[in-house]
Design a protein around this motif. Sequence first.
Motif, short mmCIF file in Angstrom:
data_model
loop_
_atom_site.label_atom_id
_atom_site.label_comp_id
_atom_site.label_asym_id
_atom_site.label_seq_id
_atom_site.Cartn_x
_atom_site.Cartn_y
_atom_site.Cartn_z
N GLY A 52 105.80 29.98 58.70
CA GLY A 52 106.80 30.99 58.40
C GLY A 52 107.13 31.10 56.92
O GLY A 52 107.81 32.04 56.52
N GLY A 53 106.63 30.16 56.15
CA GLY A 53 106.90 30.16 54.73
C GLY A 53 105.96 31.06 53.95
O GLY A 53 105.10 31.75 54.52
N SER A 54 106.10 31.02 52.62
CA SER A 54 105.33 31.89 51.74
C SER A 54 104.74 31.10 50.57
O SER A 54 105.30 30.09 50.15
CB SER A 54 106.22 33.00 51.18
OG SER A 54 106.73 33.83 52.20
N LEU A 55 103.63 31.60 50.10
CA LEU A 55 103.01 31.09 48.87
C LEU A 55 102.42 32.27 48.12
O LEU A 55 102.06 33.29 48.72
CB LEU A 55 101.90 30.09 49.17
CG LEU A 55 102.30 28.68 49.62
CD1 LEU A 55 101.04 27.91 50.05
CD2 LEU A 55 103.03 27.93 48.53
N ARG A 56 102.29 32.09 46.80
CA ARG A 56 101.66 33.12 45.97
C ARG A 56 100.56 32.48 45.16
O ARG A 56 100.82 31.57 44.36
CB ARG A 56 102.67 33.78 45.05
CG ARG A 56 102.13 35.00 44.32
CD ARG A 56 103.09 35.43 43.24
NE ARG A 56 102.81 36.77 42.75
CZ ARG A 56 103.11 37.19 41.52
NH1 ARG A 56 103.69 36.37 40.67
NH2 ARG A 56 102.84 38.43 41.15
N LYS A 97 96.50 41.12 57.87
CA LYS A 97 97.16 42.41 57.64
C LYS A 97 98.64 42.33 58.00
O LYS A 97 99.01 41.79 59.04
CB LYS A 97 96.47 43.50 58.47
CG LYS A 97 95.18 44.01 57.88
CD LYS A 97 94.58 45.10 58.75
CE LYS A 97 93.26 45.58 58.20
NZ LYS A 97 92.62 46.60 59.08
N GLY A 98 99.46 42.88 57.12
CA GLY A 98 100.90 42.86 57.35
C GLY A 98 101.58 41.60 56.87
O GLY A 98 102.82 41.55 56.82
N ARG A 99 100.82 40.57 56.53
CA ARG A 99 101.41 39.31 56.06
C ARG A 99 101.02 39.01 54.61
O ARG A 99 101.81 38.43 53.87
CB ARG A 99 100.96 38.15 56.95
CG ARG A 99 101.35 38.29 58.41
CD ARG A 99 101.04 37.02 59.20
NE ARG A 99 99.62 36.72 59.20
CZ ARG A 99 99.10 35.56 58.79
NH1 ARG A 99 99.90 34.61 58.33
NH2 ARG A 99 97.80 35.36 58.84
N PHE A 100 99.80 39.34 54.23
CA PHE A 100 99.29 39.05 52.89
C PHE A 100 99.22 40.34 52.08
O PHE A 100 98.92 41.41 52.61
CB PHE A 100 97.90 38.44 52.95
CG PHE A 100 97.82 37.05 53.50
CD1 PHE A 100 98.88 36.46 54.16
CD2 PHE A 100 96.65 36.32 53.39
CE1 PHE A 100 98.82 35.18 54.68
CE2 PHE A 100 96.54 35.04 53.91
CZ PHE A 100 97.63 34.47 54.55
N THR A 101 99.45 40.22 50.79
CA THR A 101 99.34 41.36 49.88
C THR A 101 98.56 40.93 48.65
O THR A 101 98.94 39.97 47.97
CB THR A 101 100.71 41.88 49.45
OG1 THR A 101 101.46 42.26 50.61
CG2 THR A 101 100.56 43.09 48.53
N ILE A 102 97.46 41.66 48.37
CA ILE A 102 96.69 41.40 47.16
C ILE A 102 97.11 42.41 46.10
O ILE A 102 97.37 43.58 46.39
CB ILE A 102 95.17 41.48 47.44
CG1 ILE A 102 94.38 41.01 46.22
CG2 ILE A 102 94.76 42.88 47.87
CD1 ILE A 102 92.88 40.85 46.49
N LEU A 135 103.28 32.50 56.75
CA LEU A 135 102.09 31.67 56.89
C LEU A 135 102.11 30.90 58.20
O LEU A 135 103.16 30.45 58.66
CB LEU A 135 101.98 30.71 55.71
CG LEU A 135 101.46 31.35 54.41
CD1 LEU A 135 101.83 30.49 53.21
CD2 LEU A 135 99.96 31.55 54.49
N GLN A 136 100.93 30.75 58.77
CA GLN A 136 100.76 30.05 60.05
C GLN A 136 99.74 28.93 59.88
O GLN A 136 98.92 28.96 58.95
CB GLN A 136 100.30 31.03 61.11
CG GLN A 136 101.28 32.17 61.37
CD GLN A 136 102.65 31.67 61.81
OE1 GLN A 136 102.75 30.79 62.66
NE2 GLN A 136 103.70 32.24 61.23
N PRO A 137 99.76 27.94 60.77
CA PRO A 137 98.79 26.84 60.65
C PRO A 137 97.34 27.31 60.57
O PRO A 137 96.53 26.67 59.90
CB PRO A 137 99.07 26.02 61.91
CG PRO A 137 100.52 26.24 62.17
CD PRO A 137 100.77 27.68 61.80
#
Length: 121
Positions: free
Chosen positions: A15-19, A64-69, A85-87
């Motif tokens: 459920g978290g985020s990274l960049r 799609k819908g979770r990641f953005t480039i 993010l998911q496992p």
Amino acid sequence: QVQLVESGGGLVQAGGSLRLSCAPSGRILGIKVMTWYRQAPGNQRELVATITSAGRTTYADSVKGRFTISRDNAKNTTFLQMNNLQPDDTAVYYCNAAIVEIGSYDARAYWGQGTQVTVSS
């Protein structure tokens, strides 16, 4: 010698985020297509997202819908914003860029060293 340098990986809970970010280390003329791939243990390397010099993007269905480039053309840098993010997103993420070097007319493909992304459940 041009090198692609990646940063931003790490450990995050589901459920978290990274960049992630990726940029060349030396002087270049420009970059055409920039792409993020990932490879999980025991799996083949798979395409995650692509962005052209004009800003057109494509994504794997799984992100799609979770990641953005995105990219900053002035700094020749590409970013991958990863949300929710998911496992299953756990993998080594690699940057690939078609780089036009100074003194060259053609683009050459370069790979980054990879950055580990680990998502805990």
